[in-house]
Structures are given as C-alpha cells and as structure tokens.
Write an enzyme that holds these catalytic residues in place. Sequence first.
Site, short mmCIF file in Angstrom:
data_model
loop_
_atom_site.label_atom_id
_atom_site.label_comp_id
_atom_site.label_asym_id
_atom_site.label_seq_id
_atom_site.Cartn_x
_atom_site.Cartn_y
_atom_site.Cartn_z
N GLU A 79 0.85 -1.19 0.00
CA GLU A 79 0.00 0.00 0.00
C GLU A 79 0.89 1.25 0.00
O GLU A 79 0.45 2.33 0.32
CB GLU A 79 -0.97 -0.01 1.18
CG GLU A 79 -0.34 -0.19 2.54
CD GLU A 79 -1.36 -0.24 3.66
OE1 GLU A 79 -2.09 0.74 3.82
OE2 GLU A 79 -1.40 -1.26 4.37
N CYS A 111 -3.23 -3.73 4.45
CA CYS A 111 -2.25 -4.72 4.95
C CYS A 111 -2.59 -6.14 4.53
O CYS A 111 -1.85 -7.08 4.85
CB CYS A 111 -2.17 -4.65 6.47
SG CYS A 111 -1.89 -3.00 7.09
N HIS A 233 -1.66 -10.33 12.14
CA HIS A 233 -1.15 -9.06 11.60
C HIS A 233 -0.82 -8.18 12.81
O HIS A 233 -1.67 -8.00 13.70
CB HIS A 233 -2.22 -8.39 10.73
CG HIS A 233 -1.91 -6.96 10.45
ND1 HIS A 233 -0.74 -6.57 9.83
CD2 HIS A 233 -2.60 -5.80 10.71
CE1 HIS A 233 -0.72 -5.25 9.71
NE2 HIS A 233 -1.84 -4.76 10.25
N1 CAA Z 1 2.19 1.66 31.15
C1 CAA Z 1 1.63 0.62 30.48
N2 CAA Z 1 0.60 0.77 29.60
C2 CAA Z 1 0.13 2.02 29.37
C3 CAA Z 1 0.68 3.15 30.04
C4 CAA Z 1 1.76 2.93 30.96
N3 CAA Z 1 2.34 3.94 31.61
N4 CAA Z 1 0.00 4.24 29.61
C5 CAA Z 1 -0.93 3.81 28.71
N5 CAA Z 1 -0.85 2.48 28.57
C6 CAA Z 1 -1.63 1.62 27.68
C7 CAA Z 1 -3.11 1.95 27.61
O1 CAA Z 1 -3.81 1.43 28.72
C8 CAA Z 1 -3.48 1.29 26.29
O2 CAA Z 1 -3.62 -0.09 26.50
P1 CAA Z 1 -4.94 -0.87 25.93
O3 CAA Z 1 -5.00 -0.59 24.47
O4 CAA Z 1 -4.67 -2.30 26.25
O5 CAA Z 1 -6.10 -0.28 26.65
C9 CAA Z 1 -2.24 1.48 25.44
O6 CAA Z 1 -1.18 1.84 26.35
C10 CAA Z 1 -2.38 2.56 24.39
O7 CAA Z 1 -2.86 3.70 25.02
P2 CAA Z 1 -3.88 4.68 24.27
O8 CAA Z 1 -5.03 3.90 23.70
O9 CAA Z 1 -4.19 5.81 25.18
O10 CAA Z 1 -2.93 5.18 23.08
P3 CAA Z 1 -3.21 6.26 21.99
O11 CAA Z 1 -4.58 6.83 22.10
O12 CAA Z 1 -2.06 7.22 22.04
O13 CAA Z 1 -3.12 5.48 20.58
C11 CAA Z 1 -3.33 3.80 18.91
C12 CAA Z 1 -2.99 4.09 20.39
C13 CAA Z 1 -4.80 4.11 18.65
C14 CAA Z 1 -3.07 2.33 18.64
C15 CAA Z 1 -2.43 4.69 18.01
O14 CAA Z 1 -1.08 4.34 18.20
C16 CAA Z 1 -2.76 4.57 16.53
O15 CAA Z 1 -3.61 5.27 16.00
N6 CAA Z 1 -2.04 3.67 15.79
C17 CAA Z 1 -2.19 3.49 14.35
C18 CAA Z 1 -3.44 2.70 13.98
C19 CAA Z 1 -3.30 1.21 14.24
O16 CAA Z 1 -2.21 0.66 14.33
N7 CAA Z 1 -4.44 0.51 14.33
C20 CAA Z 1 -4.44 -0.92 14.53
C21 CAA Z 1 -5.61 -1.62 13.88
S1 CAA Z 1 -5.70 -1.20 12.15
C22 CAA Z 1 -4.59 -2.24 11.39
O17 CAA Z 1 -4.20 -3.22 11.93
C23 CAA Z 1 -4.11 -1.90 10.01
C24 CAA Z 1 -2.79 -1.26 10.12
O18 CAA Z 1 -1.75 -1.91 10.00
C25 CAA Z 1 -2.73 0.19 10.38
#
Ligand code: CAA
Length: 387
Positions: A79, A111, A233
Amino acid sequence: MAIGIDKIGFFTSPYYLDIVDLAHARNEEPNKFLIGIGQKKQSVIPPTQDVVTLAANAAEKILSTADKQQIDMIIFGTETGIDNSKSAAIYIQSLLGISNQARSFEIKQACYGGTAGLQMGVEHIRLHPDSKVLVLAADIARYGINTPGEVTQGGGAVAMLLAADPQILEIEDKRTFYSDNIMDFWRPLYRKDAVVDGHYSNEIYIDFFKRTWELYQQKYNRQLDDFSSLIFHLPYTKMGLKALRSIIDESNHPQTLLAQFEASRVYNALVGNLYTGSLYLSLISLLANSNQLAGGSLIGLFSYGSGAQGEFYSARISNRFDNKNLKREMTDLLANRQQLTIDQYQDMYRSALSLSNENQKFDLSNDSSDFVLAGRQDDQRLYQSQK
Ligand code: CAA
C-alpha cells in the site's frame, strides 16, 4: 499435494529509532510505548530505500539461480506503491534477473495484500505443480511526527517463495473471510502519510478477527486446542495480544499459546509496522524464536487489512523445517542497524515526505544494501545494484 512457503526472507532499513527516545521526546511515559503499545524500536526508511529496493533486498537473499528460472508469477502486495500504473513487481523481475516468462503484478487491499498474494500463489501452484511463485509484501508505515500513530511506524519487506512440497510451511485449503466498507485507515493518492481513526481501527480489527475465527471453527469443526500457535497481523505488537486475549478462555493451554505469541512478536517489536509484511514478519519471528514447533504443528494466521478485509487461515510446519539459518540471519540483520537520534529521525522523515519530482541524486555513502534507489531522472526511479 502440499503447497506453501518453501523459502522466506526479510529486509529492513539500516536505521532505527529507539522507542524510549521517542517517548521522552513526546512527553509520554516509556512504558506506554514499551508495554501499552508493545514496541521497542522502529525502522526508519532513508530516501535511498523504497518498497522496490526493500523487497529486492529481501528476495535476493533467498532465491537461487534455478529459482529465478522456475518462477512464473511475481505478486507484489503493497500500500506504499511508487507508481499509479506500473507495478513494483516488474522492477523486481529485472533487478533480480527473474525469468521473463512470468506474470508480474501488484495488488492492494491495505495490509491484506500479502495474504491475497500468498493465497493466489498457492492456488496457481495447485493448478501448475511445477511452478514457483514469488510473493513480496513490502511497505513503509508513516503516520506523521507527533501523532498517536507515530509510535507504530516502521517499514520493511518479506519475500516468500511458494512451491509444492515446501520446506517451511504447508498452507491448508481452509480459510474464512470477512470484508466490509469501513473508514478506519486509508491514504488518499495525494498523501504520503496515512489518515487513521486509531481506536476505531482497533475495534474493527478485533471484530473481524472474532468473526473470521468463529466462521473458521464452524466451517472446519476445529477448536482453539487444535492449534499450537495463533499469529496475527501486528500493526503494533499489543494489537495481536489483545486479539489473542479476546478468545484465550477457549483454550485449555493458555500459557502455551501466550508463550508462542511472545515468540511471534520478537522481531515486530524491533521493526514496527510494515503493513502487508507484518503478519509474515511475525511468522518469521515464530519460526526463528519458538522451541515448540515440531513438524506437523498447526498454526492459525489472522490477516487484516483496513478498509476492511479479514482472513483467518491455517497452515502446518513442514517436517523438513530447520530454523537455525533464519535465526542467525535475522539476528545479524537487526543487530547491524544504526541508531538515530530524534533529530536525525525527524530530518530523515521530513526529507522522505518532501521529495520533489525534480531530477536528483541521493548520497549512497551510508547505505551499503545490495539494492538502492540512487535518484530520479525524467520521472524515472534510478535503481542500482551494489552487489
Ligand atoms: N504503562 C503501560 N501501559 C500504558 C501506560 C503505561 N504507563 N500508559 C498507557 N498504557 C496503555 C493503555 O492502557 C493502552 O492499552 P490498551 O490498548 O490495552 O487499553 C495502550 O497503552 C495505548 O494507550 P492509548 O489507547 O491511550 O494510546 P493512543 O490513544 O495514544 O493510541 C493507537 C494508540 C490508537 C493504537 C495509536 O497508536 C494509533 O492510532 N495507531 C495506528 C493505527 C493502528 O495501528 N491501528 C491498529 C488496527 S488497524 C490495522 O491493523 C491496520 C494497520 O496496520 C494500520
């Protein structure tokens, strides 16, 4: 007739960013990135590499001269394509000297493209058992500096040679699909970084995993205890753990499945997301790092492509599989990368995004990979072999 992965190879950039450095720069608690996201390092891709060179470098390591003559299909899943018309597969064919008597093309569904290529290749060999198919899954994951997705960036390529009577993995004719029109992650043609609704994408991923897993159980009358490992994945490694945990109560051996999952995420945590290649880097990680994979072991693989397409399928470890070389090669590749500072990473990221269409030559002195992108001339990419 058994058909599947006869050889598998991986390549990534010679540069990486440490995730703890990224956490400090973004005022985040390092454990959020290390544990909450499950990443340790991310590959940073320089201007001298694109999906063509990443894939060429991955494939060159595994193909013999005889393989190059026998391959009659090259399927490139990506992609991060470099052209709206011409496929990346054609460049690979000429760079690697693969037979011209081949079908060479590119496919796209986020993906999922690597899995689409793999299943298409398996079906081709079922009809033509003497054929060999080269499947390439290569991407560069970019979300933008200071975005929530930044911690999940990465890039690289997996090359798989498919054949009858394979040495590594026999793909079973057992698979279930689910697709729907979902706006969780996409990249319009004019953008180099992705648009993503991160939390929604997590939900859809789990939803599609559960749907395809349930369909698989019903269709083939199998249970979780039939599998020695499930792999996923891995956009970031915690995502796969969340999916596994969502069904782990169905297992009578949860610790075994969790230990196998740990083996399957070792390399992904050091590379980051490589979209089409992430499931197959996880497969490499399992093959190289698990000590519980006997010949005949059943593996479940969940492939997900935003937009969205899910597929769950199964495969068995070949009786001839031996992981010693794979482990050594992966350890060498990942240990020999150069660490970047945050400033160096940001400069490299911005320079990749701001590349113009002008004629230009890149400085190759810091990239000794077999295949590099040397520059552009008259709207053509200038690929170069340094072998
Ligand atoms: N110690 C340990 N864990 C902690 C922590 C700490 N001090 N602080 C936060 N965390 C944990 C949270 O509890 C959370 O865990 P859970 O998901 O198990 O609840 C985790 O860290 C992430 O925290 P947030 O959800 O608050 O993180 P965020 O809002 O900053 O964003 C995300 C996370 C949404 C994945 C972001 O990184 C993102 O948008 N990523 C890109 C999209 C993606 O990868 N999507 C995956 C599915 S889509 C797909 O698979 C296709 C592809 O390849 C893109």
